[in-house]
Scaffold this motif. Structure first.
Motif, mmCIF file in Angstrom:
data_model
loop_
_atom_site.group_PDB
_atom_site.id
_atom_site.type_symbol
_atom_site.label_atom_id
_atom_site.label_comp_id
_atom_site.label_asym_id
_atom_site.label_seq_id
_atom_site.Cartn_x
_atom_site.Cartn_y
_atom_site.Cartn_z
ATOM 1 N N GLY A 201 0.824 -1.195 0.000
ATOM 2 C CA GLY A 201 0.000 0.000 0.000
ATOM 3 C C GLY A 201 0.861 1.249 0.000
ATOM 4 O O GLY A 201 2.069 1.194 -0.258
ATOM 5 N N ALA A 207 -3.671 3.527 3.997
ATOM 6 C CA ALA A 207 -3.867 2.732 2.783
ATOM 7 C C ALA A 207 -2.956 1.514 2.773
ATOM 8 O O ALA A 207 -2.334 1.186 1.763
ATOM 9 N N THR A 209 -2.425 -2.485 2.749
ATOM 10 C CA THR A 209 -3.214 -3.560 2.149
ATOM 11 C C THR A 209 -3.455 -4.728 3.109
ATOM 12 O O THR A 209 -3.766 -5.838 2.679
ATOM 13 N N TRP A 215 -7.559 -1.241 1.655
ATOM 14 C CA TRP A 215 -7.725 -1.367 0.208
ATOM 15 C C TRP A 215 -8.695 -0.320 -0.336
ATOM 16 O O TRP A 215 -8.479 0.231 -1.422
ATOM 17 N N LEU A 218 -6.737 2.807 -0.394
ATOM 18 C CA LEU A 218 -5.730 2.734 -1.449
ATOM 19 C C LEU A 218 -6.359 2.977 -2.818
ATOM 20 O O LEU A 218 -5.781 3.672 -3.666
#
Length: 402
Positions: A201, A207, A209, A215, A218
């Motif tokens: 991320g 952000a 992951t 997600w 992101l």
């Protein structure tokens, strides 16, 4: 300060940063309608030239293969290098210095927007295309390190939803301002990478992951960056770059999840170092063929590298302690042969799916005070494309085959 006032301050700061980047150009602008130079037919041989100004200003000098003093960009271009990767970090000015992770930093004036613009002009004059990498951080970022730039960190005092909205705007404004600065001096990039090796991320923790919410955030940040790039230059490709070339599980997870979240991008970026991956060239070429079939995207090898000498100029092991899962010796000829085989085999991946490969830090020769950060050693002087005295190595001839 109330939340709404804090938000107004953040917006004002973002606009101020936009104006500052616009004013960073150091030469008269060309026609704003200019578009990136069309990519040359065939496989692009590239190199990351981000360190060049720092090395030269610190006393590093370069020579052609005959030992004659020469402009290194000219030497690279004359040997066939046609793509220059330029990394750029955010900057905050002398009263608010850049701070990386965990307090890593660079000298003022290097690897910031004005430095990148200067290098963009240099490589453009030699006919090279530009690959721009936006780190969205004050210094180095990768899968585990993605620090919010210091000048954006006020968002951490906001509720999460407001912080994410503010960061989304920062990404959009910063990306757009950087692209406008490049456009105004006539050096639009052929491609832009949103982040560096960013499978974890960007802009942690918002952000990352590691969660569904990460997600979602992101996807907002990457869409903002994508739209900002395309607003200024629709023909510039957007890259999402991961490490660990050859690890299909990682790439399947990341890009299928990105697809599920509607994240837009044009090209898959991938780092391939035999030392880190333990994979030989045929194995990684087959991986890129599979990756292209799975996602229908072209691929750019954003980083690659191999030792031409077992030790650095200081007589110690460097970043790559050996040449990993390949049979090429740690010699100038071994480095040459590796690149000839790499370029040749990647160029044969089905449908021309691999657009090119970018060599890591080919110009980071020994120079006073130059290391991976201030006060740290140069750990890649034995992987460059110039020797310890700045003389072009035989590996440069490999670019003549692309």
């Amino acid at each position: 300060m109330s939340a709404w006032l804090t938000t107004l301050v953040l917006v004002a700061a973002s606009l101020a940063g936009f104006t500052a980047v616009q004013g960073a150009q150091a030469s008269p602008p060309r026609e704003p309608e200019q578009r990136p130079r069309p990519a040359a037919d065939g496989f692009a041989g590239g190199g990351d030239l981000t360190m060049l100004n720092w090395v030269e200003d610190s006393g590093g000098r370069y020579h052609d293969e005959h030992g004659r003093p020469a402009d290194p960009v000219r030497v690279l271009a004359d040997n066939g290098m046609d793509l220059a990767r330029l990394r750029v970090y955010t900057e905050t000015g002398p009263d608010n210095p850049r701070i990386g992770h965990p307090n890593s930093y660079l000298p003022d004036g290097y690897q910031d927007t004005p430095d990148m613009l200067d290098l963009a002009r240099r490589v453009d004059r030699q006919g090279m295309d530009i690959q721009l990498t936006l780190h969205y951080s004050d210094y180095w970022s990768n899968g585990e390190i993605q620090d919010i730039p210091k000048e954006w960190r006020d968002v951490t005092a906001l509720p999460d939803d407001q912080a994410v909205a503010a960061l989304e705007q920062h990404v959009r404004d910063y990306t757009r301002a950087t692209m406008l600065a490049l456009r105004d001096q006539g050096t639009l990039p052929a491609s832009v990478s949103l982040g560096n090796e960013m499978h974890g991320g960007i802009l942690f923790p918002y952000a990352a992951t590691t969660s569904e919410q990460g997600w979602e955030n992101l996807s907002r940040f990457l869409r903002a960056g994508y739209e900002a790039v395309k607003e200024v230059s629709p023909s510039t490709d957007v890259i999402l770059h991961l490490d660990d070339g050859g690890n299909m599980d990682k790439y399947e997870w990341f890009f299928s999840t990105a697809e599920a979240h509607g994240i837009p991008y044009d090209v898959i970026g991938s780092s391939y170092y035999p030392f880190w991956t333990g994979k030989d060239i045929p194995t990684v070429a087959a991986f890129y063929d599979q990756l292209h079939d799975r996602f229908g995207k072209d691929i750019m090898v954003m980083e690659t590298g191999i030792n031409w000498n077992p030790l650095t100029h200081e007589g110690v092991e460097g970043q790559l302690t050996d040449n990993g899962g390949v049979s090429y010796p740690e010699t100038p000829q071994g480095q040459h042969d590796f690149l000839v085989d790499l370029f040749g085999q990647l160029g044969q991946v089905g449908d021309g799916a691999v657009r090119g490969a970018i060599y890591w830090d080919p110009v980071m020769i020994p120079a006073d005070g130059v290391g991976w950060e201030v006060g740290q050693p140069n750990v890649v002087s034995n992987t460059t494309l110039f020797d310890f005295d700045g003389r072009a190595l035989p590996a440069l001839r490999a670019y003549r085959t692309t």
